[in-house]
Design a protein around this motif. Structure first.
Motif, short mmCIF file in Angstrom:
data_model
loop_
_atom_site.label_atom_id
_atom_site.label_comp_id
_atom_site.label_asym_id
_atom_site.label_seq_id
_atom_site.Cartn_x
_atom_site.Cartn_y
_atom_site.Cartn_z
N GLY A 112 0.83 -1.19 0.00
CA GLY A 112 0.00 0.00 0.00
C GLY A 112 0.87 1.25 0.00
N ARG A 113 0.20 2.40 -0.02
CA ARG A 113 0.90 3.68 -0.01
C ARG A 113 0.43 4.52 1.17
NH1 ARG A 113 -0.45 6.84 -4.85
NH2 ARG A 113 -2.35 5.54 -4.93
N GLU A 154 5.17 10.79 0.00
CA GLU A 154 4.43 9.61 -0.45
C GLU A 154 5.36 8.41 -0.34
OE1 GLU A 154 2.27 7.86 -4.45
OE2 GLU A 154 2.06 9.99 -3.96
N ILE A 155 4.94 7.43 0.46
CA ILE A 155 5.81 6.30 0.79
C ILE A 155 5.14 5.02 0.30
CG2 ILE A 155 6.99 5.09 2.66
CD1 ILE A 155 6.50 7.74 4.32
N ASP A 156 5.82 4.30 -0.57
CA ASP A 156 5.33 3.01 -1.06
C ASP A 156 5.80 1.91 -0.13
OD1 ASP A 156 3.88 3.41 -3.63
OD2 ASP A 156 5.76 4.40 -4.17
N LEU A 157 4.86 1.11 0.37
CA LEU A 157 5.19 -0.02 1.23
C LEU A 157 4.83 -1.30 0.49
CD1 LEU A 157 3.86 1.22 4.69
CD2 LEU A 157 6.13 1.47 3.72
N ASN A 158 5.82 -2.07 0.16
CA ASN A 158 5.62 -3.35 -0.49
C ASN A 158 6.49 -4.37 0.23
OD1 ASN A 158 4.81 -5.36 -2.22
ND2 ASN A 158 6.23 -4.77 -3.87
N PRO A 159 6.21 -4.54 1.53
CA PRO A 159 7.20 -5.22 2.36
C PRO A 159 7.10 -6.73 2.33
CG PRO A 159 5.38 -4.49 3.69
CD PRO A 159 5.07 -4.07 2.29
N SER A 160 8.24 -7.35 2.49
CA SER A 160 8.27 -8.76 2.85
C SER A 160 7.99 -8.83 4.34
CB SER A 160 9.65 -9.35 2.56
OG SER A 160 10.63 -8.73 3.38
N LYS A 161 7.92 -10.02 4.89
CA LYS A 161 7.67 -10.17 6.32
C LYS A 161 8.75 -9.47 7.13
CE LYS A 161 7.08 -13.60 9.98
NZ LYS A 161 6.99 -15.04 10.32
N ASP A 162 10.02 -9.64 6.74
CA ASP A 162 11.12 -9.02 7.49
C ASP A 162 11.06 -7.49 7.39
OD1 ASP A 162 12.01 -11.49 8.22
OD2 ASP A 162 13.53 -11.63 6.65
N ALA A 204 -8.77 -3.71 -4.04
CA ALA A 204 -7.88 -2.79 -3.33
C ALA A 204 -8.54 -2.22 -2.09
CB ALA A 204 -7.46 -1.65 -4.25
N LYS A 205 -9.86 -2.29 -1.99
CA LYS A 205 -10.55 -1.72 -0.84
C LYS A 205 -10.26 -2.50 0.43
CE LYS A 205 -14.40 0.17 -3.55
NZ LYS A 205 -15.86 0.15 -3.77
N ALA A 206 -9.97 -3.79 0.31
CA ALA A 206 -9.77 -4.63 1.49
C ALA A 206 -8.31 -4.66 1.91
CB ALA A 206 -10.27 -6.04 1.20
N ILE A 207 -7.72 -3.47 2.05
CA ILE A 207 -6.33 -3.36 2.54
C ILE A 207 -6.37 -2.58 3.83
CG2 ILE A 207 -3.99 -2.61 2.02
CD1 ILE A 207 -4.67 -2.64 -0.92
N PRO A 208 -6.39 -3.24 4.99
CA PRO A 208 -6.41 -2.51 6.25
C PRO A 208 -5.06 -1.84 6.51
CG PRO A 208 -6.34 -4.87 6.65
CD PRO A 208 -6.48 -4.70 5.17
N PHE A 209 -5.12 -0.58 6.92
CA PHE A 209 -3.91 0.17 7.24
C PHE A 209 -3.94 0.51 8.72
CE2 PHE A 209 -1.88 4.44 7.74
CZ PHE A 209 -0.58 4.02 7.59
N GLU A 228 -0.34 0.05 -8.87
CA GLU A 228 -0.74 -0.90 -9.91
C GLU A 228 -2.14 -1.45 -9.66
OE1 GLU A 228 1.64 -3.22 -6.81
OE2 GLU A 228 1.72 -1.26 -7.84
N ARG A 229 -2.72 -1.18 -8.46
CA ARG A 229 -4.05 -1.73 -8.16
C ARG A 229 -5.09 -0.63 -8.03
NH1 ARG A 229 -3.68 -5.56 -3.09
NH2 ARG A 229 -5.85 -5.87 -3.66
#
Length: 816
Positions: free
Chosen positions: A281-282, A298-306, A346-351, A339-340
């Motif tokens: 998410g962003r 504006e920060i893009d978060l596309n994290p792995s678990k670590d 995309a609505k079901a992305i809890p932040f 991209e989404r």
């Protein structure tokens, strides 16, 4: 018309009424009904009998309770709460039957003992919801009379390293009889309709005809998770932060004021609790100031678990360019990854926006603006009795503590805990209130959310706050996370906790002083010290009377069985276990010595004020019991309180005045020059430390212990200690029946061997009745201000609690 069945009404305020159309019928007495009164209704309410007030299944076993059933085919009702770290369900078999007279327990090769049981009726339910959930069964075919109730849990466990657990609580297990309602009215009138106050109004609302019956009703944002809290404690990878929930897209704006150059720190997470996965998410952060252009990140978060864990642990720090005081507007927006954009999924992305805060700008300003305020390090060594510290009890168990605190600080040799197990004592530590005042008594109670904890008060004073705890009853679900910016409950004892803490301290970059709390179960049973320490304290060739005491997996249940009277263990077992316990204490001493050495040589804390204490002691058969949470004798309530001041002030002071765990918070406040809150019940120890007060204190000190069927209370006054034992068996919770009273002169009889209760009846009655009045007043105030809520525990927490003996079987409070 007549109706017979279980009326799901609030038994205290049923507000029962019967209507015919819009006309309310008159209630009739049984005599008027039988006399043939032409119109009205008569009701015979169903009664309830409590079979089990509360119980904790920390592992698979069966527990038995006497069950007097006053109705044929009774309804059985109870509530359950699961602590589940892996989402898997557990089962509870409920059985009514009989135990043959004179039956002996069956001792299997592995697991707890069982009793011969002839089943009359049984049913099995699934337990897996991490909120209190109501259950109801009807035991059809069971006749009224004396029976036995057997509860059998399956699928429950807790790992010894406290990293996983699957356990559950029960409360208010009761049998209910049917309610009978009869109405009489002309045949031409509309049929009667019964109205009443439901026991669970929300559940009744969802069960109304207009609610869809095809799927359960959850929160308005059920697409995200089941919680309805916008602000909630959130545990990710063992780290707990208070976070604001936002749907995606969503936004939150706040206006605040800064007095100097500041940086913004926050801990973001796009995370699905349902799927237990990190999401992309962003985050868009906008900062504006009056008469100045705004700044946007504006920060893009596309994290792995670590990477997700790192962001949740270390956060994001943004410099705010504006200087000087002024109003500041902050805006946080969550958005789907680019991209989404436009995708319905995309609505079901809890932040989750964790702990947003302003801190003094890096490289600008002094560390402690205004006055120099020391870092505070509070160490809680769970289950450490006072005489295990060699500076108090003698010996060479704790050489580092003896040097660091004994010669370099202040030692309180007669400190008392307000209870003899973890949960209520730690609540008293953080709230400076007795158990009756804060209301955290039972295994399912939690620190009230509306009550300001010690950590919250330090945060309000500008301190950074962090905690590293050994989970279980320090789990955030009991409310201890309140006020801590970082709450690390990954556990693992000090061998894992202290290195994690050192790593975090090494990365820390703040302009504020630190309030740091560390907790461990290292000296808690099962007693299993490293081999080097075991060899040092346990004489060669020493063996217990049974190998069950030597095995970690069976040690606690064996001692628990001895406390319940199922078996007798000799004094030699007490010597064996005491040696292991002291070996564990020495091990903790060595770990702390290395930890403090690294803190000092690396400059990780700035001339800190360090306090070491415990929440309760441990019994080794001194009064016939083992472990803790069973009595209020000194072996379970006397604890160490050790203080090291900045600059080694007051070094070498030994104070024998009797003090309380409640005194820690007021002492810290007076040292720092802050006003002590009126609702605190402890008192500052600083006058005694500075030698201003040397006379014996006249104030009484109190302790409480609430078990399944027993309520213990004690009061220390001058040299005397009084203990009262009451039972709930055959009595109401509001008025438990007196069993016995005891009195001991601790100056001449510190081991509490000679009970003076029979010799000083008038004095004992006077002091305990005065204490009872004080308890009642405290409880009344606590109820006026709000009852402590029930903790919502996951299976992992429950499993861990069982592994260390908490919430075990029988009439004991269990162990914390």
């Amino acid at each position: 018309y007549s109706w017979n069945g279980l009326l799901d009404a609030d038994p205290k305020t049923p507000a029962l009424a019967v209507f015919s159309g819009e006309r309310r019928l008159a209630p009739l007495s049984e005599a008027n009904w039988r006399a043939g009164e032409s119109q009205g209704y008569w009701t015979a309410p169903g009664l309830e009998t409590t079979l089990c007030r509360n119980y904790f299944f920390a592992g698979d076993h069966s527990q038995y309770f006497p069950a007097r059933i006053d109705w044929a085919s009774p309804y059985l009702e109870w509530e359950s709460l699961a602590i589940n770290s892996d989402g898997e369900g557990m089962t509870l078999e409920v059985a009514l039957g009989t135990i043959p007279e004179g039956a002996e327990p069956i001792e299997p090769q592995e697991g707890p003992a069982t009793l011969p049981f002839e089943v009359i009726w049984s049913a099995t339910v699934t337990v897996g919801v991490s909120e209190w959930t109501s259950h109801q069964l009807q035991a059809r075919g069971v006749e009224a009379g004396a029976h036995a109730l057997r509860l059998t849990a399956k699928g429950t466990f807790s790992t010894l390293d406290k990293t996983a657990q699957r356990q559950f609580f029960l409360r208010n297990f009761r049998s209910s009889g049917p309610t009978e309602i009869r109405a009489r009215l002309p045949r031409s009138d509309p049929p009667p309709e019964v109205r009443y106050t439901p026991r669970d109004r929300v559940r009744a609302l969802f069960a109304a005809p207009h609610a869809p019956e095809s799927r359960p009703q959850t929160s308005p944002w059920a697409v995200y998770d089941e919680s309805e809290l916008l602000v909630r404690p959130l545990e990710l990878e063992g780290l707990v932060r208070t976070a604001l929930f936002l749907p995606t897209p969503g936004s939150w704006e706040v206006t605040t004021r800064t007095e100097s150059a500041s940086d913004l720190i926050f801990y973001p997470a796009f995370y699905s609790s349902e799927r237990e996965t990190w999401l992309s998410g962003r985050v868009i952060v906008e900062v504006s100031r009056e008469n100045l252009p705004g700044v946007t990140w504006e920060i893009d978060l596309n994290p792995s678990k670590d990477e997700g864990s790192k962001l949740w642990s270390e956060g994001i720090r943004l410099p705010l360019v504006a200087e000087g005081p002024g109003s500041l507007q902050l805006s946080f927006r969550s958005a789907p990854p680019k991209e989404r954009t436009g995708s319905e999924t995309a609505k079901a992305i809890p932040f989750f926006l964790g702990e947003p805060m302003l801190v003094p700008a890096r490289d600008r300003g002094s560390r402690h603006p205004g006055t120099a305020r020391p870092d505070i390090l509070l160490l809680s060594i769970d289950t450490l009795r006072a005489d295990a510290v060699s500076g108090i009890g003698g010996g060479e168990t704790t050489p580092w503590m003896d040097d660091y605190f004994g010669r370099g600080g202040v030692t309180f040799t007669q400190a008392e805990a307000p209870s003899s197990w973890t949960l209520p004592s730690h609540a008293s530590l953080f709230l400076s209130q007795y158990v009756a005042r804060h209301g955290v008594r039972m295994h399912f109670d939690r620190v009230p959310a509306e009550t300001a904890t010690l950590a919250e008060r330090f945060a309000d004073q500008g301190y950074e706050t962090a905690a590293f705890v050994d989970r279980e009853f320090l789990n955030h679900r009991f409310g201890f996370h309140q006020g801590f910016e970082l709450y690390d409950q990954r556990g693992g004892h000090f061998a894992s906790i202290l290195p994690r803490c050192l790593e975090w301290l090494g990365k820390r970059d703040r302009g504020a002083p630190l309030f740091l709390f560390l907790h461990t179960y290292d000296v808690h049973d099962p007693y299993d010290p490293p081999e080097a320490f075991r060899a040092r304290f346990l004489p060669a060739g020493s063996k217990p009377s049974t190998e069950e005491i030597e095995r970690r997996e069976t040690q606690m249940t064996t001692l628990y069985g001895a406390n319940q009277g199922h078996r007798e263990l000799p004094e030699s077992d007490a010597e064996f276990l005491r040696a292991l316990y002291l070996a564990e204490t020495a091990y903790v001493d060595s770990l702390l010595a290395d930890f403090i050495h690294q803190v000092e040589t690396r400059g990780l804390l700035q001339d800190p004020l360090v306090i070491l204490l415990s929440d309760h002691g441990e019994a080794f058969r001194e009064h016939g019991t083992w472990l803790h949470g069973w009595t209020l004798y000194e072996e379970e309530t006397r604890i160490p309180i050790l203080i090291r001041f900045p600059g080694n002030r007051h070094q070498g002071r030994r104070i024998s005045a009797r003090v309380s765990l409640l005194d820690i918070a007021p002492t810290l406040f007076e040292i720092l020059g802050w006003s002590i809150p009126e609702e605190w019940q402890g008192e500052s120890l600083l006058p005694r430390i500075e030698g201003i007060e040397n006379h014996p204190s006249e104030r009484p000190l109190y302790a409480e212990l609430t078990q399944s069927e027993r309520v213990l209370a004690s009061v220390w006054k001058r040299r005397m200690k009084y203990i009262e034992n009451r039972t709930l068996e055959g009595a109401s919770p509001e008025n438990p029946r007196l069993v016995n009273r005891e009195a001991y002169d601790l100056e001449t009889d510190p081991g509490e061997r000679r009970n003076l209760g029979g010799e000083r009846l008038e004095e004992v009655s006077r002091e305990l009745e005065a204490a009872a009045n004080n308890f009642a007043e405290m409880t009344s105030r606590q109820r006026e201000e709000g009852t402590s809520a029930a903790a919502t525990l996951d299976a992992e927490t429950i499993q861990g609690l069982q592994a260390i003996g908490y919430l075990q079987t029988g009439t004991g409070a269990g162990k914390d």
